[in-house]
Design an enzyme around this catalytic site. Structure first.
Site, PDB file in Angstrom:
ATOM      1  N   PRO A  51       0.828  -1.215   0.000  1.00 40.16           N
ATOM      2  CA  PRO A  51       0.000   0.000   0.000  1.00 40.16           C
ATOM      3  C   PRO A  51       0.859   1.260   0.000  1.00 40.16           C
ATOM      4  CG  PRO A  51      -0.043  -1.056   2.155  1.00 40.16           C
ATOM      5  CD  PRO A  51       0.744  -1.944   1.257  1.00 40.16           C
ATOM      6  N   GLU A  52       0.436   2.246  -0.750  1.00 34.01           N
ATOM      7  CA  GLU A  52       1.110   3.535  -0.769  1.00 34.01           C
ATOM      8  C   GLU A  52       0.076   4.595  -0.390  1.00 34.01           C
ATOM      9  OE1 GLU A  52       3.540   4.033  -4.340  1.00 34.01           O
ATOM     10  OE2 GLU A  52       3.802   1.877  -4.474  1.00 34.01           O
TER      11      GLU A  52
ATOM     12  N   LYS B 172       1.690   6.199   5.283  1.00 26.63           N
ATOM     13  CA  LYS B 172       0.899   4.962   5.347  1.00 26.63           C
ATOM     14  C   LYS B 172       0.381   4.702   6.752  1.00 26.63           C
ATOM     15  CE  LYS B 172       4.034   2.262   3.174  1.00 26.63           C
ATOM     16  NZ  LYS B 172       4.475   0.969   2.600  1.00 26.63           N
TER      17      LYS B 172
ATOM     18  N   ARG C 140       2.058 -10.408   5.627  1.00 24.12           N
ATOM     19  CA  ARG C 140       3.439 -10.398   6.116  1.00 24.12           C
ATOM     20  C   ARG C 140       3.548 -10.111   7.615  1.00 24.12           C
ATOM     21  NH1 ARG C 140       7.122  -9.501   1.844  1.00 24.12           N
ATOM     22  NH2 ARG C 140       8.730  -9.798   3.406  1.00 24.12           N
TER      23      ARG C 140
ATOM     24  N   ARG D 154      14.373  -3.684  -5.799  1.00 22.18           N
ATOM     25  CA  ARG D 154      13.100  -3.472  -6.478  1.00 22.18           C
ATOM     26  C   ARG D 154      13.309  -3.263  -7.967  1.00 22.18           C
ATOM     27  NH1 ARG D 154       9.887  -1.599  -2.352  1.00 22.18           N
ATOM     28  NH2 ARG D 154       8.191  -2.386  -3.619  1.00 22.18           N
TER      29      ARG D 154
END
Ligand SMILES: [Zn+2]
Length: 313
Positions: free
Chosen positions: A2-3, A59, A150, A302
């Site tokens: 999520p951003e 976030k 996670r 990434r």
């Protein structure tokens, strides 16, 4: 992951249903590391607290209570909230995974969980809704669930007046949608580092809330190579990046977040932003502007997707 647009979507969705609702003090958590104190005390602390408003910083979401305290949570890698509300207009969706995107059927049965005791409800929601639910908060008119594959997310109860002083908040750069975030500020930050521009955009101490997805989209919109050293960018490139940040994030919010990973809206439905990506996840596909085949590079751990024709080093 999520951003900013995903957490903002949660905040806006959640606000419609839980403002003025009241925590009963009942709750259940099966991953106690997530809470800042012993579970029983944690939930008891919320008893009879009415939800006044919601705040978001990067976030991190704050549910502000009339008691003067806030329930603060960080979504980290894979966290998001789900809600089961008594209002007949609120229709939760059955569990769906990205491989079965078109199977999002409303599942009214989920609401049966409201009639169960807290521990039974927790098991029931896990079975019918999402197997990665770790926290359940009961309110008078809704059950608020937190799911996180996670399990890196966390919860704190703090005085609302102390929210801005939390160490996790203090270290953050400005909100990109706020007035504090200016071109001059970004130019100064870029001038100070030879790190790759994509890494700088994703650095939460520079600007808060941009991650892998929106960084790719911003750099594609600005026609800047993700590996360009930040201090080598021309003033025009910095301007183009600055000019792309707000529209890209606003596009993400308008399309209610992206669900390429675990993210879901609070009714378990999918965000729509992934349908409008220009760069992220489009490696090997033609650029929507010039038709060149998009390429991927690995930066740190990434990947970054870019147009080799228009985003040159
Ligand atoms: Zn192109």
């Amino acid at each position: 992951m999520p951003e900013l647009p995903e957490v903002e979507t949660t905040k806006r969705d959640m606000g419609k249903w839980i403002i003025n609702d009241t925590f009963t003090g009942e709750g259940f958590c099966d991953w106690k590391k997530m809470l800042d104190r012993q579970a029983e005390k944690f939930f008891a602390e919320l008893k009879n607290a009415k939800v006044k408003s919601l705040d978001r910083r990067a976030k991190i979401l704050a549910i502000n209570l009339t008691s003067g305290f806030s329930l603060v949570s960080h979504f980290k890698m894979t966290g998001h909230y789900l809600l089961v509300d008594d209002d007949p207009k609120f229709i939760p969706y059955a569990n769906i995974r990205p491989s079965k995107l078109n199977l999002a059927e409303p599942l009214m049965q989920i609401k049966q969980g409201r009639k169960k005791t807290i521990e039974e409800a927790f098991k029931f929601y896990r079975k019918t809704y999402d197997p990665f639910i770790h926290v359940l908060f009961r309110l008078k008119h809704s059950d608020l669930l937190y799911t996180d594959i996670r399990k890196f997310g966390w919860f704190k109860i703090v005085k609302t007046s102390d929210f801005a002083n939390l160490p996790e908040i203090k270290e953050l750069g400005p909100e990109p949608l706020s007035k504090d975030f200016t071109f001059e500020y970004l130019r100064e930050k870029f001038a100070k580092t030879n790190r790759k521009v994509k890494q700088v955009l994703m650095d939460q101490t520079v600007v808060a809330g941009i991650g892998n997805i929106y960084a790719d989209e911003i750099l594609w919109a600005a026609k800047v190579h993700p590996e360009a050293p930040a201090n080598k960018l021309s003033v025009w490139q910095i301007q183009a990046i600055f000019d792309a940040i707000r529209p890209e994030l606003e596009k993400g919010i308008k399309n209610v977040g992206s669900s390429i990973g675990e993210y879901r809206r609070i009714d378990n439905s999918l965000g729509k932003t992934q349908n409008f990506f220009n760069a992220y996840g489009r490696e090997g596909k033609p650029c929507r502007r010039c038709g060149s085949i998009l390429k991927k590079v690995v930066i740190g751990q990434r990947s970054a997707v870019f147009c080799p024709q228009e985003q040159k080093l």
